[in-house]
Design a protein around this motif. Structure first.
Motif, PDB file in Angstrom:
ATOM      1  N   UNK A 144     -52.573   7.194 -15.114  1.00 45.43           N
ATOM      2  CA  UNK A 144     -51.810   7.871 -15.394  1.00 45.43           C
ATOM      3  C   UNK A 144     -51.171   8.497 -16.381  1.00 45.43           C
ATOM      4  N   UNK A 145     -51.993   9.613 -16.257  1.00 43.89           N
ATOM      5  CA  UNK A 145     -51.652  10.945 -16.459  1.00 43.89           C
ATOM      6  C   UNK A 145     -51.500  11.933 -14.378  1.00 43.89           C
ATOM      7  N   UNK A 146     -52.853  11.780 -14.256  1.00 45.71           N
ATOM      8  CA  UNK A 146     -52.246  11.812 -12.355  1.00 45.71           C
ATOM      9  C   UNK A 146     -51.135  11.120 -11.602  1.00 45.71           C
ATOM     10  N   UNK A 147     -50.096   9.580 -12.539  1.00 44.66           N
ATOM     11  CA  UNK A 147     -49.199  10.302 -11.678  1.00 44.66           C
ATOM     12  C   UNK A 147     -48.306  11.279 -12.769  1.00 44.66           C
ATOM     13  N   UNK A 148     -48.657  11.533 -14.058  1.00 43.61           N
ATOM     14  CA  UNK A 148     -47.399  11.778 -15.000  1.00 43.61           C
ATOM     15  C   UNK A 148     -47.811  13.602 -14.271  1.00 43.61           C
ATOM     16  N   UNK A 149     -48.637  13.878 -13.873  1.00 41.39           N
ATOM     17  CA  UNK A 149     -48.681  15.535 -12.794  1.00 41.39           C
ATOM     18  C   UNK A 149     -47.933  15.278 -12.279  1.00 41.39           C
ATOM     19  N   UNK A 150     -48.260  14.363 -11.305  1.00 41.09           N
ATOM     20  CA  UNK A 150     -47.488  14.543  -9.561  1.00 41.09           C
ATOM     21  C   UNK A 150     -45.935  14.208  -9.464  1.00 41.09           C
ATOM     22  N   UNK A 151     -45.560  13.189 -11.262  1.00 41.43           N
ATOM     23  CA  UNK A 151     -44.151  13.427 -11.342  1.00 41.43           C
ATOM     24  C   UNK A 151     -43.587  14.823 -11.552  1.00 41.43           C
ATOM     25  N   UNK A 152     -44.223  15.462 -12.347  1.00 44.74           N
ATOM     26  CA  UNK A 152     -44.345  16.807 -12.783  1.00 44.74           C
ATOM     27  C   UNK A 152     -44.374  18.177 -11.644  1.00 44.74           C
ATOM     28  N   UNK A 153     -44.983  17.664 -10.525  1.00 41.65           N
ATOM     29  CA  UNK A 153     -45.421  18.303  -9.356  1.00 41.65           C
ATOM     30  C   UNK A 153     -43.881  18.102  -8.586  1.00 41.65           C
ATOM     31  N   UNK A 154     -43.315  17.212  -8.494  1.00 39.96           N
ATOM     32  CA  UNK A 154     -42.433  16.532  -7.862  1.00 39.96           C
ATOM     33  C   UNK A 154     -41.569  17.443  -8.023  1.00 39.96           C
ATOM     34  N   UNK A 155     -40.824  17.036  -9.160  1.00 37.65           N
ATOM     35  CA  UNK A 155     -40.032  18.006 -10.291  1.00 37.65           C
ATOM     36  C   UNK A 155     -39.743  19.148  -9.503  1.00 37.65           C
ATOM     37  N   UNK A 156     -41.159  20.153  -9.805  1.00 40.18           N
ATOM     38  CA  UNK A 156     -41.013  21.363  -9.550  1.00 40.18           C
ATOM     39  C   UNK A 156     -40.171  21.436  -8.257  1.00 40.18           C
ATOM     40  N   UNK A 157     -40.828  20.839  -7.626  1.00 40.09           N
ATOM     41  CA  UNK A 157     -40.186  21.339  -6.106  1.00 40.09           C
ATOM     42  C   UNK A 157     -38.981  21.389  -5.333  1.00 40.09           C
ATOM     43  N   UNK A 158     -38.023  20.160  -6.339  1.00 39.03           N
ATOM     44  CA  UNK A 158     -36.278  19.696  -6.448  1.00 39.03           C
ATOM     45  C   UNK A 158     -36.384  20.608  -6.710  1.00 39.03           C
ATOM     46  N   UNK A 159     -36.226  21.325  -7.546  1.00 38.91           N
ATOM     47  CA  UNK A 159     -35.598  22.420  -8.712  1.00 38.91           C
ATOM     48  C   UNK A 159     -35.119  23.929  -7.233  1.00 38.91           C
ATOM     49  N   UNK A 160     -34.206  23.274  -7.556  1.00 38.92           N
ATOM     50  CA  UNK A 160     -33.620  24.656  -5.888  1.00 38.92           C
ATOM     51  C   UNK A 160     -33.600  26.358  -6.390  1.00 38.92           C
ATOM     52  N   UNK A 161     -33.817  26.777  -5.496  1.00 41.75           N
ATOM     53  CA  UNK A 161     -34.533  28.390  -5.743  1.00 41.75           C
ATOM     54  C   UNK A 161     -33.381  29.257  -5.985  1.00 41.75           C
ATOM     55  N   UNK A 162     -31.960  29.022  -6.725  1.00 41.69           N
ATOM     56  CA  UNK A 162     -30.976  29.724  -7.147  1.00 41.69           C
ATOM     57  C   UNK A 162     -31.588  29.401  -8.481  1.00 41.69           C
ATOM     58  N   UNK A 163     -31.971  28.161  -8.956  1.00 42.15           N
ATOM     59  CA  UNK A 163     -32.401  28.474 -10.267  1.00 42.15           C
ATOM     60  C   UNK A 163     -34.062  29.038 -10.687  1.00 42.15           C
ATOM     61  N   UNK A 164     -34.970  28.790  -9.838  1.00 38.65           N
ATOM     62  CA  UNK A 164     -35.924  29.983 -10.036  1.00 38.65           C
ATOM     63  C   UNK A 164     -35.097  31.044 -10.172  1.00 38.65           C
ATOM     64  N   UNK A 165     -34.084  31.915  -9.572  1.00 37.68           N
ATOM     65  CA  UNK A 165     -34.152  32.995  -9.354  1.00 37.68           C
ATOM     66  C   UNK A 165     -32.963  33.802 -10.677  1.00 37.68           C
ATOM     67  N   UNK A 166     -32.177  32.581 -11.047  1.00 34.31           N
ATOM     68  CA  UNK A 166     -31.847  32.207 -12.878  1.00 34.31           C
ATOM     69  C   UNK A 166     -32.567  32.833 -13.699  1.00 34.31           C
ATOM     70  N   UNK A 167     -33.454  32.249 -13.395  1.00 38.91           N
ATOM     71  CA  UNK A 167     -34.399  31.640 -14.635  1.00 38.91           C
ATOM     72  C   UNK A 167     -35.413  33.412 -14.460  1.00 38.91           C
ATOM     73  N   UNK A 168     -36.303  34.386 -13.259  1.00 39.56           N
ATOM     74  CA  UNK A 168     -36.290  34.658 -13.808  1.00 39.56           C
ATOM     75  C   UNK A 168     -35.270  36.183 -13.832  1.00 39.56           C
ATOM     76  N   UNK A 169     -34.155  36.569 -13.134  1.00 42.30           N
ATOM     77  CA  UNK A 169     -33.457  36.837 -13.874  1.00 42.30           C
ATOM     78  C   UNK A 169     -32.805  37.589 -15.304  1.00 42.30           C
ATOM     79  N   UNK A 170     -32.344  36.102 -15.926  1.00 43.56           N
ATOM     80  CA  UNK A 170     -32.882  35.901 -17.132  1.00 43.56           C
ATOM     81  C   UNK A 170     -33.956  36.247 -18.048  1.00 43.56           C
ATOM     82  N   UNK A 171     -35.220  35.731 -17.834  1.00 40.42           N
ATOM     83  CA  UNK A 171     -36.060  35.636 -18.709  1.00 40.42           C
ATOM     84  C   UNK A 171     -37.760  36.481 -18.303  1.00 40.42           C
ATOM     85  N   UNK A 172     -38.082  36.613 -16.896  1.00 48.29           N
ATOM     86  CA  UNK A 172     -38.693  37.320 -16.605  1.00 48.29           C
ATOM     87  C   UNK A 172     -38.779  39.052 -16.669  1.00 48.29           C
ATOM     88  N   UNK A 173     -37.190  39.082 -15.762  1.00 45.09           N
ATOM     89  CA  UNK A 173     -37.312  40.828 -15.400  1.00 45.09           C
ATOM     90  C   UNK A 173     -37.325  41.162 -17.012  1.00 45.09           C
TER      91      UNK A 173
END
Length: 331
Positions: A144-173
């Protein structure tokens, strides 16, 4: 006697010599065989022909598409050196990038160095995390734990690049600006954004690599008295190393070709970086920010196509490395 007559004679003899009643032949006599139907292609045969034809057509279209893309990018990318007479060595080593001023100002060294720095740093940061997550999923976690982590990993793959860039622009920078001063844009911000983006790719492929290790290797190691961690370190990781390296190269290819997210956090200043928090530019960020501002066929446009050609060549190099490591892993 023609072929049909010979075939009918053979079939008649076979039916006449049938001693054990057969489900299909018990009501069939020597005179009830349709030789024409036996000699004509069946419906299944036609379906097989259609299937093969569609498969070959798809292969040909893919080959034509790949060759066309390589040819198109190569034609426009080489125009910088053929039509505009830019020196190749100067293009690769000069840090002066202002194609609008003439052929002596077309130097891509800044973008090349920055692209490799960002890619290598992102891979170096992401690989330990990816291996740790993959080991937990395959060696320690419950199903169950492996399946949960697999779902989280697949979720990260599906996030668009512009969302990552916007998060980086508003948080990391802003965080980098507060901790280290300056504008906050630069290689460090781009590395952290790419780290999150390539982590799912490396993790998923590493999980597959660890699962591919035969179970009898683990059992043999345990039988010799090794602990669980000794088995993982000395056996599992050693056997899976070629595939893990392949996963890392795939992640580097993803990082090297990423455009939008990097463009939003790196600063887009064509300056040789002197530290991790100074604004700079990569090949992809320069392409996405400048391609719409040039006229087709001019030197600035051809110079950007040359940057695209460099990206294409690097993609081919990454694919070659994957094939090379895969062959060594099979040995």
């Amino acid at each position: 006697m023609d072929k049909k007559d010979k075939l009918k004679e053979v079939v008649d003899q076979a039916i006449a010599s049938q001693h054990v009643p057969h489900v299909k032949l018990k009501k069939m006599g020597p005179t009830s065989v349709d030789i024409d139907k036996l000699t004509k292609p069946s419906k299944e045969t036609h379906q097989e022909y259609w299937g093969k034809g569609l498969t070959y057509l798809a292969i040909v279209l893919i080959i034509v598409l790949v060759v066309s893309i390589i040819g198109f990018v190569g034609y426009h990318g080489l125009a910088t050196f053929g039509s505009d007479h830019v020196n190749v060595f100067h293009f690769l080593t000069s840090t002066d990038w202002d194609p609008g001023e003439g052929k002596n100002h077309v130097g891509a060294a800044v973008m090349i160095v920055t692209s490799f720095l960002v890619t290598l740093l992102a891979a170096l940061v992401a690989t330990p995390f990816a291996i740790a997550i993959a080991l937990y999923m395959t060696e320690y976690s419950s199903k169950k734990g492996a399946n949960f982590l697999q779902s989280v990993t697949e979720l990260l793959v599906g996030i668009p690049s512009v969302v990552y860039g916007f998060l980086g622009l508003t948080i990391i920078v802003p965080v980098i600006r507060k901790l280290f001063g300056g504008t906050g844009f630069g290689i460090l911000a781009a590395t952290l954004v790419l780290f999150v983006m390539v982590l799912p790719t490396i993790t998923s492929l590493t999980v597959d690599s660890l699962k591919a290790v035969p179970s009898h290797f683990r059992k043999a190691s345990m039988a010799l008295g090794s602990t669980h961690w000794q088995t993982i370190y000395h056996v599992v990781l050693r056997v899976a190393t070629p595939r893990i390296l392949t996963a890392v190269i795939f992640g580097m290819a993803r990082a090297f070709g990423e455009a939008l997210a990097v463009q939003m956090v790196i600063g887009n200043a064509v300056l040789m970086p002197y530290n991790l928090v100074s604004p700079s530019a990569t090949l992809t960020s320069q392409l996405t920010s400048q391609m719409g501002n040039t006229v087709m066929g001019t030197l600035p446009n051809n110079a950007l196509w040359s940057l695209a050609l460099l990206l294409l060549i690097m993609s081919l190099v990454f694919n070659f490395l994957v094939k090379l490591i895969g062959k060594k892993g099979q040995k």
